[in-house]
Design a protein around this motif. Structure first.
Motif, PDB file in Angstrom:
ATOM      1  N   PHE A 381      66.146  71.407  41.982  1.00 16.70           N
ATOM      2  CA  PHE A 381      64.688  71.530  42.001  1.00 16.70           C
ATOM      3  C   PHE A 381      64.181  72.121  40.683  1.00 16.70           C
ATOM      4  O   PHE A 381      64.766  73.070  40.148  1.00 16.70           O
ATOM      5  N   LEU A 382      63.078  71.572  40.196  1.00 14.98           N
ATOM      6  CA  LEU A 382      62.257  72.191  39.161  1.00 14.98           C
ATOM      7  C   LEU A 382      60.866  72.349  39.751  1.00 14.98           C
ATOM      8  O   LEU A 382      60.216  71.351  40.075  1.00 14.98           O
ATOM      9  N   ILE A 383      60.395  73.599  39.893  1.00 12.18           N
ATOM     10  CA  ILE A 383      59.153  73.851  40.628  1.00 12.18           C
ATOM     11  C   ILE A 383      58.194  74.665  39.776  1.00 12.18           C
ATOM     12  O   ILE A 383      58.512  75.801  39.372  1.00 12.18           O
ATOM     13  N   ILE A 411      67.744  75.782  42.316  1.00 11.89           N
ATOM     14  CA  ILE A 411      66.286  75.838  42.273  1.00 11.89           C
ATOM     15  C   ILE A 411      65.856  76.647  41.050  1.00 11.89           C
ATOM     16  O   ILE A 411      66.282  77.789  40.869  1.00 11.89           O
ATOM     17  N   GLU A 412      65.022  76.045  40.230  1.00  9.58           N
ATOM     18  CA  GLU A 412      64.471  76.738  39.052  1.00  9.58           C
ATOM     19  C   GLU A 412      62.955  76.819  39.206  1.00  9.58           C
ATOM     20  O   GLU A 412      62.289  75.789  39.359  1.00  9.58           O
ATOM     21  N   LEU A 413      62.452  78.052  39.171  1.00  8.58           N
ATOM     22  CA  LEU A 413      61.018  78.285  39.302  1.00  8.58           C
ATOM     23  C   LEU A 413      60.416  78.483  37.909  1.00  8.58           C
ATOM     24  O   LEU A 413      60.877  79.333  37.139  1.00  8.58           O
ATOM     25  N   LEU A 414      59.374  77.711  37.598  1.00 11.68           N
ATOM     26  CA  LEU A 414      58.730  77.764  36.295  1.00 11.68           C
ATOM     27  C   LEU A 414      57.324  78.339  36.421  1.00 11.68           C
ATOM     28  O   LEU A 414      56.698  78.256  37.474  1.00 11.68           O
ATOM     29  N   SER A 427      56.905  68.561  29.333  1.00  9.31           N
ATOM     30  CA  SER A 427      58.362  68.635  29.345  1.00  9.31           C
ATOM     31  C   SER A 427      58.884  68.623  30.778  1.00  9.31           C
ATOM     32  O   SER A 427      59.889  67.960  31.085  1.00  9.31           O
ATOM     33  N   LEU A 428      58.192  69.337  31.673  1.00  4.64           N
ATOM     34  CA  LEU A 428      58.564  69.321  33.094  1.00  4.64           C
ATOM     35  C   LEU A 428      58.397  67.925  33.679  1.00  4.64           C
ATOM     36  O   LEU A 428      59.288  67.421  34.379  1.00  4.64           O
TER      37      LEU A 428
END
Length: 540
Positions: A381-383, A411-414, A427-428
């Motif tokens: 995940f990219l969130i 899971i990566e939280l941005l 970029s996301l």
């Protein structure tokens, strides 16, 4: 001078809700202005007074002067200006006025001392009594204001009883009172007050007049003329009145053309039956738009939406045509992305964390995918996790706390500490293999989604609610739809299990999408006299 002809046609991008880089206000404004510049027009941007100039490109002429925005947030105290040197000018004037005041006060004191020595004591005492007992009561600002208001009421009551009645109804809103009492008050304004005040829409009418005042200042600052185009990319019904008053004041021969694009649904629909759900917002939109529809038509004002479904909603609400415009976004900022064989499929959520966008479903989705997809490294995940208005999105705040506290691996939280810059945002988007859009269907049944447009432009596989504008944009096999949370989990699993097939079809959809939706296509539509291709193109 308003209405003066210039050698270069101007495209005036009016985004009175633009305060920062949150949401799509910034993206659409800059993208349309840049497209106008590339097509040979002169772009000029108008923003809210809170918008800092350094947020915007150096080449873009900008006037930050609107006190109202789409959501009717309270305006700041400082007065806006149409030029950047106004604060220093006001300070200089303030210093000059202060010096003049001190000089006058000194002269008054000297005059009083002279009278003290020249007049007999009895005459001097009588003069002082008259000054202190009578003059302040007559000349004070409050007393003058009350006296002027009383005179206006008396005049209106004698000459125009109907206007006097409106005057009394508008008492809580000084801006409306002042507009009604003016001898040159527009008949349209008086009719609007007569219709809207009994409905309890005085606050909305007050904001419409505020918008009208700022609009006139912007048109003057931009030297707008009849060959220029004004695009209000996120319009509200109350702003139609402000635009109509501006066109009436300038006259059709001197007024620029106004293009008002409505992006929010006038009512909600039941997610299963499709029945219309009336809300106070529905009455508000109908009241303001009905006035515009009943008045004689103006060829300087056109209304639009960005989806065929949304146009149908507005046309069912009021007897006005609503054309459909393309979606503008800077697809060239999306970098080509090739997933390496055997690497995890990236499930991306981008855009602000909101309850209406289903952010609160993500923790449970992650838990449902943990054993079979996240832990074996088949997916990640990219969130994007920023919540700009926590008071309106309690479920998203609770979901974010869950993700921070017990997030499964993968899971990566941005953007936890704030919004993403445009570069980081794209970029996301560029890294997304699958775009998660668990939006509420009752709200997004006809509304568009910039996130979906960017996902399609990036060639990502979208997962969207069924029976909505979002599902209308999917060609067969390029994405999945769902009806509830269980269906959402199932749709994501189907995409992960057959990702290569979905991805190939998403890339084919990417090419057809980009042929229709771009900032250049929107500017061309605004600046052409007719654009019959827009409805079928936007619905493709």
């Amino acid at each position: 001078m308003i209405g003066a002809m210039t050698t270069q046609t101007k495209v005036l991008v009016l985004t009175n809700g633009l305060r920062d880089q949150l949401g799509h206000y910034y993206e659409t404004s800059v993208s349309v202005a840049d497209a106008a510049r590339k097509l040979g027009f002169r772009p000029i941007l108008a923003t809210h007074v809170d918008c800092r100039r350094e947020l915007l490109p150096f080449w873009l002429e900008t006037h930050s002067l609107f006190h109202t925005d789409h959501w009717m947030r309270e305006a700041p105290a400082p007065e806006a200006s149409i030029d950047g040197g106004a604060p220093a000018l006001r300070q200089a004037l303030g210093r000059g006025c202060g010096k003049a005041y001190r000089t006058c006060r000194r002269a008054t004191w000297l005059a009083e001392r002279s009278l003290y020595y020249l007049l007999p004591p009895l005459w001097y005492d009588l003069l002082r009594f008259t000054r202190y007992a009578c003059v302040p009561r007559i000349a004070s600002r409050e007393a003058c204001g009350r006296l002027a208001a009383k005179l206006r009421r008396s005049y209106l009551g004698y000459c125009d009883p109907e206007r006097a009645r409106l005057y009394e109804q508008a008492a809580p809103w000084p801006r409306i009172v002042q507009a009604i009492a003016a001898p040159s008050a527009s008949p349209k304004l008086l009719e609007a007050a007569e219709r809207l005040l009994p409905l309890g829409l005085g606050q909305e009418l007050d904001y419409a007049l505020w918008f009208y005042e700022d609009l006139e200042r912007f048109l003057a600052a931009a030297d707008a003329g009849p060959s220029d185009q004004v695009w209000l990319g996120t319009a509200h019904a109350r702003e139609v009145l402000g635009v109509r008053l501006a066109v009436e004041r300038m006259g059709s021969r001197r007024s620029p053309a106004f293009h008002l694009e409505f992006r929010h649904a006038p009512f909600a629909r039941d997610a299963t039956s499709g029945a219309i759900i009336e809300t106070p917002q529905t009455q508000l939109e109908r009241s303001f738009l009905s006035l515009h529809a009943e008045w004689p038509g103006s060829d300087r004002i056109r209304c639009y939406t960005d989806s065929a479904r949304l146009s149908e909603d507005y046309e069912s609400l009021v007897d006005l045509p609503f054309d459909v415009l393309p979606l503008p976004f800077r697809a060239h900022l999306i970098s080509p992305h090739e997933r390496q064989p055997g690497s995890p499929v990236t499930l991306a959520y981008f855009g602000e964390a909101r309850d209406e966008k289903g952010f609160h479903w993500l923790p449970d989705l992650a838990a449902a995918l943990a054993d079979d997809y996240l832990l074996p490294g088949k997916a990640k995940f990219l969130i994007q996790s920023n919540v700009s208005q926590p008071q309106h999105n309690p479920r998203s705040c609770a979901a974010l706390r869950r993700l921070k506290r017990r997030a499964p691996p993968g899971i990566e939280l941005l953007a936890l500490d704030g919004t993403l810059s445009p570069e980081d945002y794209y970029s996301l988007v560029s890294q997304a293999d699958v775009a998660l859009l668990p939006y509420a269907p009752e709200i997004y049944h006809s509304r568009t989604s910039g996130a979906l447009g960017e996902a399609l432009a990036a060639g990502a596989v979208p997962v969207v609610p069924s029976r909505t504008w979002l599902s209308d944009q999917l060609s067969r096999g390029c994405g999945e739809t769902f009806d509830d949370f269980a269906g959402f989990v199932g749709a994501v699993k189907r995409v992960l299990d057959n990702f290569e097939s979905y991805a190939a079809k998403a890339r084919r959809r990417q090419a057809t999408w980009l042929e229709v939706h771009s900032p250049e296509a929107l500017v061309k539509a605004l600046t052409s006299r007719s654009h019959p291709e827009l409805k079928p193109a936007a619905a493709a």
